[in-house]
Design a protein around this motif. Sequence first.
Motif, PDB file in Angstrom:
ATOM      1  N   TRP A 143     -26.064  22.232  20.650  1.00 59.08           N
ATOM      2  CA  TRP A 143     -24.749  21.836  21.148  1.00 59.08           C
ATOM      3  C   TRP A 143     -24.174  22.878  22.102  1.00 59.08           C
ATOM      4  N   LEU A 144     -24.262  24.145  21.729  1.00 54.64           N
ATOM      5  CA  LEU A 144     -23.733  25.203  22.584  1.00 54.64           C
ATOM      6  C   LEU A 144     -24.469  25.252  23.918  1.00 54.64           C
ATOM      7  N   GLU A 145     -25.773  25.088  23.866  1.00 53.88           N
ATOM      8  CA  GLU A 145     -26.558  25.096  25.103  1.00 53.88           C
ATOM      9  C   GLU A 145     -26.230  23.869  25.961  1.00 53.88           C
ATOM     10  N   PHE A 146     -26.029  22.748  25.307  1.00 54.03           N
ATOM     11  CA  PHE A 146     -25.688  21.520  26.021  1.00 54.03           C
ATOM     12  C   PHE A 146     -24.335  21.636  26.711  1.00 54.03           C
ATOM     13  N   THR A 147     -23.352  22.160  26.002  1.00 56.96           N
ATOM     14  CA  THR A 147     -22.010  22.257  26.581  1.00 56.96           C
ATOM     15  C   THR A 147     -21.942  23.282  27.707  1.00 56.96           C
ATOM     16  N   LEU A 148     -22.754  24.318  27.629  1.00 60.09           N
ATOM     17  CA  LEU A 148     -22.820  25.272  28.736  1.00 60.09           C
ATOM     18  C   LEU A 148     -23.299  24.590  30.024  1.00 60.09           C
ATOM     19  N   GLU A 149     -24.184  23.606  29.876  1.00 56.91           N
ATOM     20  CA  GLU A 149     -24.724  22.896  31.030  1.00 56.91           C
ATOM     21  C   GLU A 149     -23.876  21.690  31.429  1.00 56.91           C
TER      22      GLU A 149
ATOM     23  N   GLY B 161     -17.866  25.566  20.794  1.00 54.38           N
ATOM     24  CA  GLY B 161     -18.274  25.176  22.140  1.00 54.38           C
ATOM     25  C   GLY B 161     -17.174  25.414  23.151  1.00 54.38           C
ATOM     26  N   LEU B 162     -15.944  25.115  22.751  1.00 54.47           N
ATOM     27  CA  LEU B 162     -14.806  25.301  23.650  1.00 54.47           C
ATOM     28  C   LEU B 162     -14.684  26.770  24.071  1.00 54.47           C
ATOM     29  N   ASN B 163     -14.821  27.677  23.105  1.00 55.60           N
ATOM     30  CA  ASN B 163     -14.649  29.100  23.420  1.00 55.60           C
ATOM     31  C   ASN B 163     -15.821  29.672  24.200  1.00 55.60           C
ATOM     32  N   TRP B 164     -17.038  29.465  23.687  1.00 53.50           N
ATOM     33  CA  TRP B 164     -18.167  30.160  24.318  1.00 53.50           C
ATOM     34  C   TRP B 164     -18.782  29.409  25.496  1.00 53.50           C
ATOM     35  N   ALA B 165     -18.568  28.095  25.574  1.00 50.32           N
ATOM     36  CA  ALA B 165     -19.113  27.353  26.718  1.00 50.32           C
ATOM     37  C   ALA B 165     -18.104  27.195  27.844  1.00 50.32           C
ATOM     38  N   LEU B 166     -16.806  27.026  27.497  1.00 48.95           N
ATOM     39  CA  LEU B 166     -15.792  26.811  28.526  1.00 48.95           C
ATOM     40  C   LEU B 166     -14.988  28.069  28.832  1.00 48.95           C
ATOM     41  N   PHE B 167     -14.428  28.695  27.800  1.00 49.53           N
ATOM     42  CA  PHE B 167     -13.567  29.852  28.035  1.00 49.53           C
ATOM     43  C   PHE B 167     -14.377  31.069  28.490  1.00 49.53           C
TER      44      PHE B 167
ATOM     45  N   SER C 104     -25.416  34.325  26.573  1.00 46.32           N
ATOM     46  CA  SER C 104     -26.011  35.402  25.779  1.00 46.32           C
ATOM     47  C   SER C 104     -25.452  35.463  24.363  1.00 46.32           C
ATOM     48  N   ALA C 105     -24.319  34.791  24.112  1.00 40.74           N
ATOM     49  CA  ALA C 105     -23.682  34.846  22.800  1.00 40.74           C
ATOM     50  C   ALA C 105     -24.153  33.731  21.866  1.00 40.74           C
ATOM     51  N   VAL C 106     -24.952  32.803  22.365  1.00 40.73           N
ATOM     52  CA  VAL C 106     -25.294  31.609  21.590  1.00 40.73           C
ATOM     53  C   VAL C 106     -25.938  31.945  20.248  1.00 40.73           C
ATOM     54  N   ASP C 107     -26.965  32.786  20.252  1.00 39.57           N
ATOM     55  CA  ASP C 107     -27.662  33.107  18.998  1.00 39.57           C
ATOM     56  C   ASP C 107     -26.738  33.805  18.008  1.00 39.57           C
TER      57      ASP C 107
ATOM     58  N   VAL D 134     -23.438  33.495  17.808  1.00 36.67           N
ATOM     59  CA  VAL D 134     -22.477  32.510  17.310  1.00 36.67           C
ATOM     60  C   VAL D 134     -23.139  31.612  16.261  1.00 36.67           C
ATOM     61  N   VAL D 135     -24.354  31.183  16.524  1.00 38.58           N
ATOM     62  CA  VAL D 135     -25.072  30.327  15.566  1.00 38.58           C
ATOM     63  C   VAL D 135     -25.308  31.069  14.260  1.00 38.58           C
ATOM     64  N   ASP D 136     -25.725  32.330  14.331  1.00 39.73           N
ATOM     65  CA  ASP D 136     -25.949  33.129  13.116  1.00 39.73           C
ATOM     66  C   ASP D 136     -24.665  33.265  12.303  1.00 39.73           C
ATOM     67  N   GLN D 137     -23.561  33.532  12.984  1.00 38.91           N
ATOM     68  CA  GLN D 137     -22.280  33.668  12.284  1.00 38.91           C
ATOM     69  C   GLN D 137     -21.844  32.339  11.662  1.00 38.91           C
ATOM     70  N   PHE D 138     -22.034  31.262  12.401  1.00 35.91           N
ATOM     71  CA  PHE D 138     -21.708  29.922  11.890  1.00 35.91           C
ATOM     72  C   PHE D 138     -22.491  29.630  10.620  1.00 35.91           C
ATOM     73  N   MET D 139     -23.776  29.955  10.626  1.00 34.74           N
ATOM     74  CA  MET D 139     -24.609  29.678   9.447  1.00 34.74           C
ATOM     75  C   MET D 139     -24.179  30.522   8.256  1.00 34.74           C
ATOM     76  N   ARG D 140     -23.826  31.777   8.494  1.00 31.73           N
ATOM     77  CA  ARG D 140     -23.340  32.616   7.395  1.00 31.73           C
ATOM     78  C   ARG D 140     -22.087  32.012   6.772  1.00 31.73           C
ATOM     79  N   ILE D 141     -21.231  31.453   7.610  1.00 32.70           N
ATOM     80  CA  ILE D 141     -19.986  30.859   7.108  1.00 32.70           C
ATOM     81  C   ILE D 141     -20.275  29.636   6.256  1.00 32.70           C
ATOM     82  N   ILE D 142     -21.103  28.697   6.749  1.00 35.04           N
ATOM     83  CA  ILE D 142     -21.329  27.476   5.984  1.00 35.04           C
ATOM     84  C   ILE D 142     -22.244  27.714   4.779  1.00 35.04           C
TER      85      ILE D 142
END
Length: 235
Positions: A100-106, A170-176, A181-184, A186-194
């Motif tokens: 999703w993050l890679e998709f929104t960046l594009e 996606g809003l923060n790292w793909a748009l703002f 370079s932050a994708v991995d 962000v994904v690691d942090q997201f997984m730790r949270i869930i």
Amino acid sequence: MQEELVNMPRTKRGRATLNNILSAAAQVIYEKGYHAASINDITSLAGVASGTFYVYFDGKYNLYKYLLLQCSRKIRKYLSRSIQGCKTRLEAERVGMKAWLEFTLENQYMYHIIWESMYIDYNLFKEYYVTFCAAYKEGLDKAKAAGEIQEDIDTEVLAYTLMGASNFLGLNWALFQQDPSAVDHVVDQFMRIIEGKAFRTDVMAQNEGQTPPPPPPEPRFKFQVAVDDLEDELV
């Protein structure tokens, strides 16, 4: 529904023209917003005559609805393909978030098209997310039936929770920040949270049984300025 919005061409040339109009519309709406975007802006960018627009659409609203529908389908199809090889739902959430993050960046323009629906037609905005949630919930229900999700977890609440995380990450790292370079990270942090690793249970255990600090003392005297006094001062 799609057939009601667009007069689908039958030739390659017609499809190429339609794609040019849609691409131009996505750019103009991204840059100007729906209400400021004109059909003339769209056809000028697409390199077609204004009358050509009406060969495919009866107006700007149906063009927008078609774009919104296509965004939804493209996103769900892309994510569905991304997680096909995943063996568990947890793995699917990791792979899906990265995709999703890679998709929104594009495809940053899709955020504009989707979120503008709130101000164009609220029912479109609602339908977009309700439909998206239903598809997401279906996958979570399958995982729950397979024993991968706790029995007492409401999968609709879970679906909207995970959708909310995806939306704002996606809003923060793909748009703002627009930071591939932050994708991995962000994904690691997201997984730790869930996975339940965000909050320290040892600190929570230490705090159990402790007496809460007393409230701050209140002053002995209460003073209140009268409204009449203020009015006198202003005269």
